[in-house]
Enzyme design. Structure first.
Site, PDB file in Angstrom:
ATOM      1  N   ASN A  60      20.326  21.152 -67.884  1.00 30.55           N
ATOM      2  CA  ASN A  60      21.482  20.763 -67.095  1.00 30.55           C
ATOM      3  C   ASN A  60      21.252  21.269 -65.685  1.00 30.55           C
ATOM      4  O   ASN A  60      21.025  22.466 -65.469  1.00 30.55           O
ATOM      5  CB  ASN A  60      22.772  21.370 -67.666  1.00 30.55           C
ATOM      6  CG  ASN A  60      23.109  20.797 -69.036  1.00 30.55           C
ATOM      7  OD1 ASN A  60      22.471  19.843 -69.495  1.00 30.55           O
ATOM      8  ND2 ASN A  60      24.114  21.364 -69.678  1.00 30.55           N
ATOM      9  N   GLU A 105      23.788  25.347 -72.979  1.00 32.98           N
ATOM     10  CA  GLU A 105      23.922  26.390 -71.958  1.00 32.98           C
ATOM     11  C   GLU A 105      24.276  27.779 -72.518  1.00 32.98           C
ATOM     12  O   GLU A 105      25.369  28.305 -72.257  1.00 32.98           O
ATOM     13  CB  GLU A 105      24.973  25.985 -70.917  1.00 32.98           C
ATOM     14  CG  GLU A 105      24.675  24.667 -70.233  1.00 32.98           C
ATOM     15  CD  GLU A 105      25.598  24.377 -69.054  1.00 32.98           C
ATOM     16  OE1 GLU A 105      26.618  25.066 -68.904  1.00 32.98           O
ATOM     17  OE2 GLU A 105      25.294  23.461 -68.275  1.00 32.98           O
ATOM     18  N   TYR A 124      22.712  21.204 -61.713  1.00 30.71           N
ATOM     19  CA  TYR A 124      23.784  20.869 -60.776  1.00 30.71           C
ATOM     20  C   TYR A 124      23.507  21.319 -59.346  1.00 30.71           C
ATOM     21  O   TYR A 124      23.872  20.636 -58.403  1.00 30.71           O
ATOM     22  CB  TYR A 124      25.104  21.519 -61.232  1.00 30.71           C
ATOM     23  CG  TYR A 124      25.695  20.854 -62.455  1.00 30.71           C
ATOM     24  CD1 TYR A 124      26.508  19.739 -62.331  1.00 30.71           C
ATOM     25  CD2 TYR A 124      25.419  21.338 -63.735  1.00 30.71           C
ATOM     26  CE1 TYR A 124      27.042  19.120 -63.453  1.00 30.71           C
ATOM     27  CE2 TYR A 124      25.953  20.719 -64.858  1.00 30.71           C
ATOM     28  CZ  TYR A 124      26.763  19.607 -64.710  1.00 30.71           C
ATOM     29  OH  TYR A 124      27.283  18.977 -65.821  1.00 30.71           O
ATOM     30  N   GLU A 180      22.521  17.021 -68.344  1.00 30.43           N
ATOM     31  CA  GLU A 180      23.747  16.943 -67.536  1.00 30.43           C
ATOM     32  C   GLU A 180      23.381  16.990 -66.063  1.00 30.43           C
ATOM     33  O   GLU A 180      22.522  17.792 -65.664  1.00 30.43           O
ATOM     34  CB  GLU A 180      24.697  18.125 -67.793  1.00 30.43           C
ATOM     35  CG  GLU A 180      25.466  18.073 -69.080  1.00 30.43           C
ATOM     36  CD  GLU A 180      26.390  19.280 -69.264  1.00 30.43           C
ATOM     37  OE1 GLU A 180      26.872  19.846 -68.257  1.00 30.43           O
ATOM     38  OE2 GLU A 180      26.608  19.650 -70.423  1.00 30.43           O
TER      39      GLU A 180
HETATM   40  C1  FCB Z   1      28.404  22.485 -67.508  1.00 30.03           C
HETATM   41  C2  FCB Z   1      29.036  22.285 -68.858  1.00 30.03           C
HETATM   42  C3  FCB Z   1      29.888  21.050 -68.967  1.00 30.03           C
HETATM   43  C4  FCB Z   1      30.692  20.836 -67.705  1.00 30.03           C
HETATM   44  C5  FCB Z   1      29.821  20.883 -66.488  1.00 30.03           C
HETATM   45  C6  FCB Z   1      30.547  20.612 -65.194  1.00 30.03           C
HETATM   46  O1  FCB Z   1      28.142  23.835 -67.311  1.00 30.03           O
HETATM   47  O2  FCB Z   1      28.029  22.199 -69.850  1.00 30.03           O
HETATM   48  O3  FCB Z   1      30.680  21.164 -70.112  1.00 30.03           O
HETATM   49  O4  FCB Z   1      31.716  21.754 -67.640  1.00 30.03           O
HETATM   50  O5  FCB Z   1      29.195  22.131 -66.412  1.00 30.03           O
END
Ligand code: FCB
Length: 463
Positions: A295, A166, A297, A362
């Protein structure tokens, strides 16, 4: 949904990061990282904590690997703490630091878990920050040297490598909003850090390839699905800006070898990039990778704002953009739950590089977990979050996107950066007083999910 709904060979792993779990920050020759320094700044971490002990994983790695094996994971994505290998970011490797990761990789392999090593998950040696950190081009050269030394000593055990985690966070939370280490608030100059991180990726990629011809090397970006709050030109421009800063500023150089002109213009950095981001830099940055890690979310819904946007902001030059809450369900972080966005971000990468294998490196959720009277943690919301995203992964594959694996964030509760220990993302609960690990309901769910496949494969005579 059963595991056998995913293609044979689809990798399912857990992810962690060194500073978030290891503790032992003063042991065996480890130097200070920018997070050791930052965590001590009053007010920087929500609960005033540090990563000094964290999950004490440095002393409990064997137990944690056994736990992962019991849960049935195929792979484990961990990160290497640069200051354990080079205390001040330069010179000969510290063999105690190397040994820790060798033992970790060996115990993973003994348990049939594939190690995936990330070289940089944010713990820059403080000594390099003292010399300007990622604002300096030299840090990229130091990173390549570190990468070469690590691959020399670990290349026989680890095949799957991720250069950066990231770079958006390292650049803009680290050097623009100051929410992350090193806590600097430099506005658009933070984009110079982005270039040097990406150059570090390119140079490290070259170093890893020359030392380990068999290695698979990629990098990990945090991508967001971004949409305008309305169809108005102003809101669409807001979405262009945020998509530009969060996604295209990183995807374009890595996958097409150029920076997006509109984003450099929004930043007011066109001439700095023209002078410093040379053709040779971009050739290195866009050299072929074996996979892209993403990653994922949440998504952002954005609207145009007035010119009074708050600074410091993680979106320099676009401070005026408003992030709109939509009323859709959110996790404890306030991040909107939007599983379909997984397909959006995979598609973004796939459009630029149609053949490139993609991995979700992630995905996960924080919720307020409690140990109940039976000693259990019933985290039904996390199970739902994970299930929805697994289904989204299956759908992405059905649509033909080359998604080859998924790592959940995270194995166990840990130091969640500026939130300290006040946010729990683990599928395993950690009692920080005793360091006891207690698998949550979500851990049992994952384990059953992984187990279904083992049964199915066995039935087919494949395992
Ligand atoms: C991401 C990070 C990881 C963790 C998650 C929740 O941005 O890579 O280390 O903090 O978020």
């Amino acid at each position: 949904m059963r595991r056998s709904d995913l293609p044979h060979g689809f990798v399912i792993g857990a992810a962690t990061a060194s500073y978030q779990i290891e503790g032992a920050t003063r042991e065996d020759g480890r130097g200070d990282s920018i997070w050791d320094t930052f965590a001590r700044v009053p007010g920087a971490i929500a609960d005033g904590s540090t990563g000094d002990v964290a999950d004490d994983h440095y002393h409990r790695a064997a137990e944690d690997v056994a736990l992962m094996a019991d849960l049935g994971f195929d792979a484990y994505r961990f990160s290497i703490a640069w200051p354990r290998i080079q205390a001040d970011g330069t010179g000969a490797p510290n063999l105690d630091g190397i040994d820790f990761y060798r033992r970790l990789a060996e115990s993973l392999l003994e348990r049939g878990i594939t190690p995936w090593a990330t070289l940089y998950h944010w713990d820059l040696p403080q000594a390099l920050e003292d010399r300007g950190g990622w604002l300096e081009r030299d840090t990229a050269l130091r990173f390549a040297d570190y990468a070469a030394r690590v691959s020399d000593r670990l290349g026989d055990l680890v095949t799957d490598w991720i250069t950066l985690n990231e770079p958006w966070c390292s650049s803009f939370l680290g050097y623009a909003s100051g929410h992350h280490a090193p806590g600097r608030t430099l506005g658009s100059r933070s984009s110079h850090a982005a270039h040097h991180l990406l150059l570090g990726h390119g140079l490290a990629l070259e170093a890893l390839r020359s030392g380990m011809p068999e290695a698979r090397v990629g990098t990990t970006l945090n991508l967001y699905s971004v949409r305008p709050a309305s169809d108005s030109d102003a809101d669409r421009d807001a979405a262009r800006r945020i998509d530009g800063l969060s996604n295209r500023l990183f995807l374009d150089p890595v996958l097409r070898g150029s920076y997006p002109a509109d984003v450099l213009d929004d930043l007011g950095e066109t001439s700095w990039f023209a002078e410093h981001a040379t053709e040779e830099d971009l050739r290195l940055i866009s050299a072929p990778i074996d996979f892209l890690g993403i990653n994922y979310y949440s998504r952002h819904t954005v609207a145009a704002g007035d010119d009074s946007g708050a600074t410091p902001s993680a979106y320099p030059g676009s401070e005026q953009v408003q992030f709109v809450t939509t009323g859709a369900p959110v996790t404890q972080m306030g991040w909107e739950i939007h599983p379909d966005g997984l397909t959006d971000v995979l598609r973004m990468a796939n459009e630029l590089a149609p053949e490139l294998p993609l991995y979700i490196t992630e995905n996960g959720a924080a919720y307020e977990d409690h140990v109940d009277l039976n000693g259990e943690i019933v985290d039904t919301e996390r199970v739902d979050y994970l299930r929805l995203h697994f289904e989204a992964a299956r759908e992405a594959i059905r649509l033909g996107l080359p998604l080859q694996g998924y790592f959940l964030w995270t194995l166990m509760d840990n130091f969640e950066w500026a939130w300290g220990y006040s946010r729990r993302f683990g599928i395993v609960y950690v009692d920080y007083e005793t360091q006891q690990r207690i698998p949550k309901q979500s851990a049992r769910w994952i384990s059953e999910f992984l187990g279904t496949d083992a049964d199915a494969l066995q039935a087919q005579g494949l395992a």
